[in-house]
Write an enzyme that holds these catalytic residues in place. Sequence first.
Site, PDB file in Angstrom:
ATOM      1  N   ARG A  15     -10.491  -8.418  14.728  1.00  0.00           N
ATOM      2  CA  ARG A  15     -11.497  -7.458  15.153  1.00  0.00           C
ATOM      3  C   ARG A  15     -12.874  -7.849  14.673  1.00  0.00           C
ATOM      4  NH1 ARG A  15      -8.401  -2.696  12.323  1.00  0.00           N
ATOM      5  NH2 ARG A  15      -8.593  -4.333  10.760  1.00  0.00           N
ATOM      6  N   LYS A  72       0.850  -1.204   0.000  1.00  0.00           N
ATOM      7  CA  LYS A  72       0.000   0.000   0.000  1.00  0.00           C
ATOM      8  C   LYS A  72       0.888   1.258   0.000  1.00  0.00           C
ATOM      9  CE  LYS A  72      -2.124  -2.871   3.371  1.00  0.00           C
ATOM     10  NZ  LYS A  72      -1.915  -3.043   4.813  1.00  0.00           N
ATOM     11  N   SER A 101      -4.880   1.123  10.757  1.00  0.00           N
ATOM     12  CA  SER A 101      -3.755   1.943  10.290  1.00  0.00           C
ATOM     13  C   SER A 101      -4.133   2.753   9.056  1.00  0.00           C
ATOM     14  CB  SER A 101      -2.554   1.053   9.972  1.00  0.00           C
ATOM     15  OG  SER A 101      -2.033   0.504  11.163  1.00  0.00           O
TER      16      SER A 101
END
Lengths: 163, 163, 163, 163, 163, 163
Positions: C92, C43, C130
């Site tokens: 999560r 990324k 993030s």
Amino acid sequence: MTASHALFPGTFDPFTLGHLDVLKRAVRIFDSVTVGVAAHHAKQHLLNLEERLALIEACVEDLASVQVAPITGLLVDAAREMGACSIVRGVRTAMDLEYERQMAQTNQALWSEVDTVFLLPSPLVAHISSTLVRQIARMGADIRPFVAESALPLIASAVEREG
Amino acid sequence: MTASHALFPGTFDPFTLGHLDVLKRAVRIFDSVTVGVAAHHAKQHLLNLEERLALIEACVEDLASVQVAPITGLLVDAAREMGACSIVRGVRTAMDLEYERQMAQTNQALWSEVDTVFLLPSPLVAHISSTLVRQIARMGADIRPFVAESALPLIASAVEREG
Amino acid sequence: MTASHALFPGTFDPFTLGHLDVLKRAVRIFDSVTVGVAAHHAKQHLLNLEERLALIEACVEDLASVQVAPITGLLVDAAREMGACSIVRGVRTAMDLEYERQMAQTNQALWSEVDTVFLLPSPLVAHISSTLVRQIARMGADIRPFVAESALPLIASAVEREG
Amino acid sequence: MTASHALFPGTFDPFTLGHLDVLKRAVRIFDSVTVGVAAHHAKQHLLNLEERLALIEACVEDLASVQVAPITGLLVDAAREMGACSIVRGVRTAMDLEYERQMAQTNQALWSEVDTVFLLPSPLVAHISSTLVRQIARMGADIRPFVAESALPLIASAVEREG
Amino acid sequence: MTASHALFPGTFDPFTLGHLDVLKRAVRIFDSVTVGVAAHHAKQHLLNLEERLALIEACVEDLASVQVAPITGLLVDAAREMGACSIVRGVRTAMDLEYERQMAQTNQALWSEVDTVFLLPSPLVAHISSTLVRQIARMGADIRPFVAESALPLIASAVEREG
Amino acid sequence: MTASHALFPGTFDPFTLGHLDVLKRAVRIFDSVTVGVAAHHAKQHLLNLEERLALIEACVEDLASVQVAPITGLLVDAAREMGACSIVRGVRTAMDLEYERQMAQTNQALWSEVDTVFLLPSPLVAHISSTLVRQIARMGADIRPFVAESALPLIASAVEREG
């Protein structure tokens, strides 16, 4: 600008801090909200209808725009009768949403004017489930992390009655 | 009874029948709704910001309580400035909800007074995705099952421009 | 009773309060934990490898059993070389688990002795990503709800460098 | 009793043991199956179209009812032209299904006669992903747990070419 | 370096090859593991508590660091009493994780020092469910693909008893 | 080219428009399809086995390649006896898939030659659940949006019988 009215339905055995969190969010959106308590409920209940209604009344007395009422027939019939075009539901998990989508589309097949509005409870209370609270209460453990202070006496006496 | 105002944000490249369906449901709940169009967007875009704004204006001209506006900074800053305490999002799948929950909690960490309200599009249009519509349009295929009639000319000219 | 050693791998661009929460849980379970920072990452990055390593060092200085190291090749090769039979990952969402299961089974196909151990971050920080932190930092907004105090200067200077 | 014909589309960069497993299941159901290879693909590719076609040809030579063909336009147009009313897709996870449902309903909006048929790969190969195989191959690690023996030379030379 | 101790709780009616797989992974991580068998269980049971304990004892006799014990009250009370700060749970699906997250956060609300550690069973046994095994056993079919050899006599006699 | 035969199993209490939609898709793929009705079913039933069989017969009389039959033992034994190597199941949600995957892999452990084929119902009927239809029918509300016209008399008389 018509007054908007929403129905927040459930079994509420018992009404938890998770339910209260969702209700307070609904209060910020709609002019009035009715907490609709399902009269019949299939699971092995802890509180009867009168106790569930009384417990919620005790929890919402500071919320001026909230009413509490039993629901006896179809949910959409109750919504239509009280002029509520929005049904409010809390969603905690992806699994919840799948179930709720099925219910929402079934309700819309029965009454096309009704919409279901999904709200997220705070992550601090999103894990609270009435089923787990009943289990914990029946084991005699402390349920204060899960329900409002005002709910404690009614739950304690119901547990004692089951004995 | 204060007027309730909601922000319906997105990239809308292009605004589809799925978006329109969610917007119409929001219009039934809130006194006014602003469609907020993200000025910057990371994916390889088809329509520029002006085209996306114009396309939405053309689709919502019959909806009196709807405005269209660009969003340049943080979503919560835009919501706060326009006095919108509710952010409206359509959820089609369980996967959508997981992503939206993360966004909603991040937004609430940035501005505690904002709530996200999730609405379900009609199952007839719930599968429509802007990404797929861009692909289909670029292949020269018919996109009328996916976007409003009034959106067709703008998309056609953008596809032609890309050559 | 051999000393147990776990590898907690990631891109950590940047290391967030969510990562720190998972790390502290791993520290309670394993005798030592190495935070492994992927040297390459696909990324559009904000922090380079040196900055990411330095930022984590600053966040973990109170955790005596934690080391920080770059990972350059295959994850399982790094784990094998450092004698770590457990890979720690925070999950999560249900979506996270699906992806992690694929990774875990691929890793086990490459080295049969490695297990992946999944830990839940606290609901207070589980929404932190993030990717979102990078976006918020680049917009100049306050990221203190998302990262440790000691991480702020490095992120601020990286944002400034990008201009 | 008409001969049934299915299209098994994908990018196949590379065709893995997971794809082969799904294909063999499709072969048991349909009279003939065409593996359709997307000519264009967005991700950073390892193998070009000719290599992907050749690799699949090498993997399916024992399967008499299987053909391999490139797909250049819309998937539904390719299916219609070859008289295939069924599109076969492997689903490994709940997340896969959500994405596939969107695709399937979009395809049905474009051609109402097409159905998508979902098959489960064996749990032994369900974790294999082309994306991970490309990463592992590029790191020079052993990919024999993930692809057919006959696929190895083509992948090795593509990795070498990338240098 | 304190000895780490984990609790692996469940109903285990019956203990399957899936449970055994997860237990063996826990044994590699923790110095000792207690299999905790819920004394009461709501579903229509096949094996009583004594049988479930005996069956597990027979399956784990080669695992030196494993104990088996009944759990009568709250799970967190049992964990605290045996000094186990980690609760081990196998997760097979995204759905499992959603339920487990709710349980884990409820347990942490009751005892803040406890963490839940999630492990993945091998894909070869991940589909095995005690509920399905009970159904298959009651139909008189072969359950050897699902449970350990040493579990067969106890299950057979329980099925016979039910008549 | 052998004739392909599929088994479409379920409880079908009652058979809904969602089931009919999936069946019609299966009819397009397989040379013949048997609707297999589980003889025993755990939930509080509305219709008995004879009524469920009769109701389906009434719904499928226009579908020449469809048979209806009760299933008394293991599903895979029924499939083997009728020479059906494919089991057809509709999947509406990600949650459905997780459950179905477990069933499919358990069935394949019992009979390695059987495959499960998943089909998507039309989004217009995907929300319909037999459980909800039973509830709505028992409340005396209109179930015509959910079941075929020919199913109405049998359901009405079953509701009346329950009184």
